[in-house]
Motif scaffolding. Structure first.
Motif, PDB file in Angstrom:
ATOM      1  N   MET A   6       0.830  -1.202   0.000  1.00  0.00           N
ATOM      2  CA  MET A   6       0.000   0.000   0.000  1.00  0.00           C
ATOM      3  C   MET A   6       0.865   1.252   0.000  1.00  0.00           C
ATOM      4  O   MET A   6       0.578   2.240  -0.681  1.00  0.00           O
ATOM      5  N   ARG A   7       1.944   1.208   0.784  1.00  0.00           N
ATOM      6  CA  ARG A   7       2.850   2.356   0.857  1.00  0.00           C
ATOM      7  C   ARG A   7       3.473   2.624  -0.512  1.00  0.00           C
ATOM      8  O   ARG A   7       3.619   3.783  -0.918  1.00  0.00           O
ATOM      9  N   GLU A  14       1.728   9.618  -5.623  1.00  0.00           N
ATOM     10  CA  GLU A  14       2.154  10.976  -5.264  1.00  0.00           C
ATOM     11  C   GLU A  14       3.251  11.502  -6.180  1.00  0.00           C
ATOM     12  O   GLU A  14       3.323  12.705  -6.437  1.00  0.00           O
ATOM     13  N   THR A  15       4.111  10.619  -6.667  1.00  0.00           N
ATOM     14  CA  THR A  15       5.232  11.049  -7.503  1.00  0.00           C
ATOM     15  C   THR A  15       4.979  10.893  -8.998  1.00  0.00           C
ATOM     16  O   THR A  15       5.676  11.504  -9.817  1.00  0.00           O
ATOM     17  N   GLU A  23      13.052   5.607  -4.921  1.00  0.00           N
ATOM     18  CA  GLU A  23      14.054   6.384  -4.179  1.00  0.00           C
ATOM     19  C   GLU A  23      13.490   6.855  -2.851  1.00  0.00           C
ATOM     20  O   GLU A  23      14.170   6.809  -1.822  1.00  0.00           O
ATOM     21  N   ARG A  24      12.245   7.315  -2.869  1.00  0.00           N
ATOM     22  CA  ARG A  24      11.634   7.799  -1.622  1.00  0.00           C
ATOM     23  C   ARG A  24      11.431   6.656  -0.637  1.00  0.00           C
ATOM     24  O   ARG A  24      11.564   6.852   0.574  1.00  0.00           O
ATOM     25  N   VAL A  55       3.121   7.919 -15.629  1.00  0.00           N
ATOM     26  CA  VAL A  55       2.398   6.901 -14.868  1.00  0.00           C
ATOM     27  C   VAL A  55       1.184   7.586 -14.256  1.00  0.00           C
ATOM     28  O   VAL A  55       1.308   8.668 -13.671  1.00  0.00           O
ATOM     29  N   ARG A  56       0.029   6.989 -14.388  1.00  0.00           N
ATOM     30  CA  ARG A  56      -1.149   7.575 -13.758  1.00  0.00           C
ATOM     31  C   ARG A  56      -2.073   6.483 -13.249  1.00  0.00           C
ATOM     32  O   ARG A  56      -2.044   5.344 -13.728  1.00  0.00           O
ATOM     33  N   LEU A  57      -2.891   6.823 -12.281  1.00  0.00           N
ATOM     34  CA  LEU A  57      -3.826   5.873 -11.692  1.00  0.00           C
ATOM     35  C   LEU A  57      -4.918   5.495 -12.672  1.00  0.00           C
ATOM     36  O   LEU A  57      -5.421   6.332 -13.417  1.00  0.00           O
ATOM     37  N   THR A  58      -5.286   4.229 -12.653  1.00  0.00           N
ATOM     38  CA  THR A  58      -6.462   3.772 -13.379  1.00  0.00           C
ATOM     39  C   THR A  58      -7.693   4.057 -12.522  1.00  0.00           C
ATOM     40  O   THR A  58      -7.568   4.437 -11.345  1.00  0.00           O
TER      41      THR A  58
END
Length: 296
Positions: A6-7, A14-15, A23-24, A55-58
């Motif tokens: 989930m993290r 967010e990125t 990296e984060r 990259v984007r959320l579906t």
């Protein structure tokens, strides 16, 4: 399904980038991608659309993200509660405030808190009073300091009144009013104003006062940053009305008492559903304990 997965999803969202997310999260990108792919197989749906450029959320990812954030916040709070049970304050503290807060020295309060509780991650958000109330209701902010007209109160949150204050006029040093000890709303109504955006609680204090007196005024400049009040007023572009307790912090301007000035009330607010150990410790450090003065 694991919290780490989930993290990873939240961080990629967010990125908008798998490399930066890895990296984060301090992992190699292949490991992060593998865990997200494994989660997608378990869910039976793709969470991200991946192209060579972005990259984007579906839609499935958009639906999954809020619940994932809630799970991570719940897990973090569980860790903080256990630490508090053995006498250690951990977790996060999100503090919100309006730019003109004056009842509490926020900088000093945060410094003292950090020295006493170094394991708490502190975040600071500056915004309008009505936005801060909503953020506290949603749990995005733990504790907030805001100002409202005397005609309204924070709703849907626990609150404590901190101080009441009257507004004063702020003018340039060479303004014709600069030598006066007092001025009326009627005289000020002929001036051009610098003020907060229309519809905000800070703006409402002045709008309501002029309307009650049957007066109209022109607001030529709407600003959200407190330091811009002094910069615009100091250049003679307009006058402003600000809380008397805050005005002394400004430089390059002159303050004048307003005979029929509107008032505002400063509040500290927190969520009705309960406070985190860090929020409780912060409020206690400010001398705010026990029940709220108003819980709407």
């Amino acid at each position: 399904m694991e919290l780490q997965q989930m993290r990873y999803v939240v961080t990629v969202a967010e990125t908008n980038n798998f490399t930066r997310a890895a990296e984060r999260c301090l992992v190699v990108q292949s490991a992060l991608s593998h865990q997200i792919a494994r989660l997608e197989r378990e869910l039976g749906a793709k969470l991200f659309e991946r192209t060579s450029r972005r990259v984007r959320l579906t839609p499935a990812g958009e639906a999954f993200l809020p619940a994932a954030r809630q799970c991570l916040e719940a897990a973090e709070r569980a860790v903080a509660e256990v630490a508090a049970a053995v006498g250690e304050i951990r977790g996060r503290l999100a503090v919100g405030l309006i730019p003109t807060v004056a009842a509490v020295d926020i900088t000093r309060a945060l410094r003292d808190f950090r020295e006493r509780y170094p394991h708490v991650r502190v975040g600071l958000r500056v915004g309008a009073s009505e936005d801060l109330v909503e953020q506290v209701r949603q749990g995005a902010v733990d504790v907030a300091f805001l100002g409202l007209p005397t005609t309204s109160r924070p709703e849907g949150v626990a609150s404590r009144e901190l101080a009441r204050d009257r507004l004063v006029a702020v003018v340039a040093p060479d303004h014709p009013l600069a030598g006066r000890s007092s001025v009326s709303l009627r005289r000020l109504s002929s001036e051009v104003f610098v003020d907060l955006p229309a519809g905000t609680a800070g703006r409402a204090q002045s709008d309501q006062a002029f309307a009650a007196a049957g007066l109209l005024r022109e607001v030529a400049f709407e600003v959200t940053a407190a330091d811009f009040f002094a910069r615009l007023v100091g250049q003679g572009l307009g006058v402003a009305m600000l809380p008397s307790a805050y005005a002394p912090q400004l430089t390059g301007v002159v303050t004048i008492e307003v005979a029929d000035a509107p008032a505002r009330v400063e509040y500290v607010i927190w969520g009705r559903a309960g406070r985190t150990p860090a929020a409780t410790a912060f409020l206690t450090a400010l001398g705010i304990t026990g029940q709220a003065g108003h819980d709407a």
